[in-house]
Design an enzyme around this catalytic site. Structure first.
Site, PDB file in Angstrom:
ATOM      1  N   HIS A 238       0.830  -1.210   0.000  1.00 16.16           N
ATOM      2  CA  HIS A 238       0.000   0.000   0.000  1.00 16.16           C
ATOM      3  C   HIS A 238       0.866   1.263   0.000  1.00 16.16           C
ATOM      4  O   HIS A 238       1.210   1.793   1.053  1.00 16.16           O
ATOM      5  CB  HIS A 238      -0.902  -0.041   1.243  1.00 16.16           C
TER       6      HIS A 238
ATOM      7  N   HIS B 203       1.360   5.160  -2.009  1.00 14.53           N
ATOM      8  CA  HIS B 203       0.865   6.163  -2.961  1.00 14.53           C
ATOM      9  C   HIS B 203       2.075   6.873  -3.569  1.00 14.53           C
ATOM     10  O   HIS B 203       2.825   7.531  -2.861  1.00 14.53           O
ATOM     11  CB  HIS B 203      -0.043   7.177  -2.257  1.00 14.53           C
ATOM     12  N   LEU B 204       2.256   6.687  -4.895  1.00 12.52           N
ATOM     13  CA  LEU B 204       3.430   7.273  -5.552  1.00 12.52           C
ATOM     14  C   LEU B 204       3.114   8.580  -6.295  1.00 12.52           C
ATOM     15  O   LEU B 204       4.029   9.263  -6.731  1.00 12.52           O
ATOM     16  CB  LEU B 204       4.076   6.259  -6.503  1.00 12.52           C
TER      17      LEU B 204
ATOM     18  N   ASN C 203      -5.122   5.674  -7.014  1.00 18.48           N
ATOM     19  CA  ASN C 203      -5.779   6.996  -6.960  1.00 18.48           C
ATOM     20  C   ASN C 203      -4.861   8.119  -7.445  1.00 18.48           C
ATOM     21  O   ASN C 203      -4.657   9.121  -6.775  1.00 18.48           O
ATOM     22  CB  ASN C 203      -6.326   7.297  -5.555  1.00 18.48           C
TER      23      ASN C 203
ATOM     24  N   HIS D 292      -5.392  -1.025   5.691  1.00 22.62           N
ATOM     25  CA  HIS D 292      -5.227  -0.213   6.919  1.00 22.62           C
ATOM     26  C   HIS D 292      -6.312  -0.388   7.993  1.00 22.62           C
ATOM     27  O   HIS D 292      -7.073   0.534   8.274  1.00 22.62           O
ATOM     28  CB  HIS D 292      -5.075   1.267   6.570  1.00 22.62           C
TER      29      HIS D 292
ATOM     30  N   ASP E 279       0.776   2.665   3.690  1.00 20.12           N
ATOM     31  CA  ASP E 279      -0.121   3.753   3.271  1.00 20.12           C
ATOM     32  C   ASP E 279       0.665   5.063   3.133  1.00 20.12           C
ATOM     33  O   ASP E 279       0.154   6.140   3.465  1.00 20.12           O
ATOM     34  CB  ASP E 279      -1.312   3.917   4.220  1.00 20.12           C
TER      35      ASP E 279
ATOM     36  N   HIS F 113       2.022  14.480   0.628  1.00 15.92           N
ATOM     37  CA  HIS F 113       1.179  15.629   0.290  1.00 15.92           C
ATOM     38  C   HIS F 113       2.008  16.892   0.254  1.00 15.92           C
ATOM     39  O   HIS F 113       2.964  17.045   1.021  1.00 15.92           O
ATOM     40  CB  HIS F 113       0.041  15.786   1.310  1.00 15.92           C
TER      41      HIS F 113
END
Ligand code: DOR
Ligand code: ZN
Length: 427
Positions: free
Chosen positions: A54, A56-57, A88, A228, A301, A305
């Site tokens: 899990h 996010h790239l 996403n 998660h 996860d 940001h």
């Protein structure tokens, strides 16, 4: 040819020398090596390289916060040899073109095996199934599908996804959040949120979806993976489902093992994450569930940001925290130090189980002759102080800033090639 000298496999028994040749473990014992690279690994523990189900790239779409290249560097520095990149992105990874782009770019960078996750529904909208078969059959060979960030809330769509997944022999990973119960939610629904005046995200919004999906998976005879897990109640539901034979696996994040909603008192959005930080008793229950196998593995996860999306008022901030470079240290702090897991257990929850869940044949393998040399060397006695500015991620949203954490990764190796050494990614 590389010789790793004096490392202790799984932290058990005597130090050994490990000879790596042609990407494989060629010899373990006291091999005679001439030439090649020698890594002095005295005092270090050697484990199979970690696998993150899990991550996010952010590529394509938000390359200002992370790229496949910077995220791969963070992964290698965190001891990972394979990561699964969530769908996403912008555009969403709901078709073969996007998943093949992510897969190819990961290969070009070459620091970690990047496996794209495909979206379950078109545009993550929860309305129509995406082309799961086309993504599974593409060059990216997608094995996991998820609308993560959002829940596949419609029970009929979820049922259909599970049915298709069975035929394709792929895995549906659910972000369990009943959206009707979390409208406007900002924090775990409990005393802290009430005091701070933040709209609540009730534990039952997660637990009810996990219960529903376990029943659906059991009904259609499919496998299910729960992303998660954040509450004690979800662990209870998983225990029940596993006891009755449901093919369900589950992950917990490092931050849900270590942090709780006490941290919200400062209103610092670095602590905003979805699912939210729960109570300390939830965190303790999650540690127990991971130790006894009710929760199968750790997944980061990792959610980078931009500053403008984090350094703002709580309600406007995006949820998510960095995780790749701190995961092992947080697992040592929460699981190894209290005696809940030994190093073999760490290899289980960070490498072997996630590789097995994802069906990766060449990761999470035993440290043995003939096996792929996907390895991580850890200094178990050293500590380090987290400094966001020095992490490889483009973003800086780590909740561990300034914390001293145990366990330093000295080297990571992917198919015999060093990808990280002494805190530097090796390109
Ligand atoms: O905190 C989160 N951040 N949870 C998610 O489910 C999505 C993720 C993101 O993409 O930022
Ligand atoms: Zn999620």
């Amino acid at each position: 040819m590389t010789l790793i000298k004096g490392a202790v496999p799984y932290g058990e028994g005597d130090p050994v020398d490990i000879l790596i040749e042609d990407g494989l473990v060629a010899e373990i014992g006291t091999p005679e090596a001439d030439g090649g690279d020698v890594i002095d690994a005295r005092g270090l523990v050697v484990l199979p390289g970690f696998v993150d189900l899990h991550t996010h790239l952010r590529e394509p779409g938000r390359e200002d916060t992370e790229t496949i290249e910077t995220g791969s560097a963070a992964a290698a520095l965190g001891g990972y040899t394979a990561v699964f990149a969530m769908a996403n992105t912008d555009p969403v990874a709901d078709n073969p073109v996007i998943v093949e782009h992510v897969w190819r770019r990961g290969r070009e960078v070459g620091l970690v095996d990047v496996h794209p996750i495909g979206a379950v529904t078109v545009g993550l909208k929860g309305e129509r199934l995406a082309e799961l078969g086309a993504m599974a059959r593409s060059d990216a060979n997608v094995r996991i599908f998820s609308d993560d960030g959002l829940c596949v809330a419609d029970p009929l769509i979820m049922r259909r996804a599970l049915e298709y997944s069975k035929g394709l022999d792929v895995l549906i990973a659910q972000h369990a959040e009943e959206p009707r119960l979390t409208v406007g939610a900002q924090a775990h629904e409990g005393a802290t949120a009430a005091r701070l005046g933040l709209a609540g995200w009730p534990a039952a919004a997660e637990e009810s979806i996990v219960a529903r999906d376990c029943l659906l998976a059991g009904h259609v005879g499919a496998r299910l993976h729960v992303c998660h897990v954040s509450t004690a109640g979800t662990a209870d539901v998983l225990r029940w489902a596993k006891q009755r034979g449901t093919q369900v696996s589950a992950e917990v994040t490092p931050h849900h093992l270590l942090l709780d909603d006490d941290r919200l008192n400062t209103y610092d959005p670095v602590n905003k994450v979805n699912p939210p930080l729960r109570t300390s008793s939830d965190a303790m229950a999650l540690r127990e569930a991971l130790a006894d196998g009710v929760i199968d593995c750790v997944a980061t996860d990792h959610a980078p940001h931009a500053p403008q999306d984090k350094d703002c008022e709580w309600s406007a901030a995006r949820p998510g925290m960095l995780g790749l470079q701190t995961a092992l240290s947080v697992v040592i702090q929460t699981m190894v130090r209290p005696g809940l897991l030994d190093w073999r257990g760490v290899a289980g929850v960070m490498s072997e189980r996630p590789a097995e869940i994802a069906g990766l044949p060449d990761h999470g393998r035993p440290i043995a002759v003939g096996e792929p040399a996907n390895l991580v060397l850890v200094d178990p006695k050293a500590t380090w102080t987290v400094n966001a500015a020095r992490l490889a991620s483009l973003a800086g949203n780590t909740p561990y800033e300034g914390m001293e954490l145990p366990g330093v990764i000295k080297a990571t190796m992917l198919r015999g090639k060093l990808t990280a050494r002494d805190g530097q990614a090796v390109r």
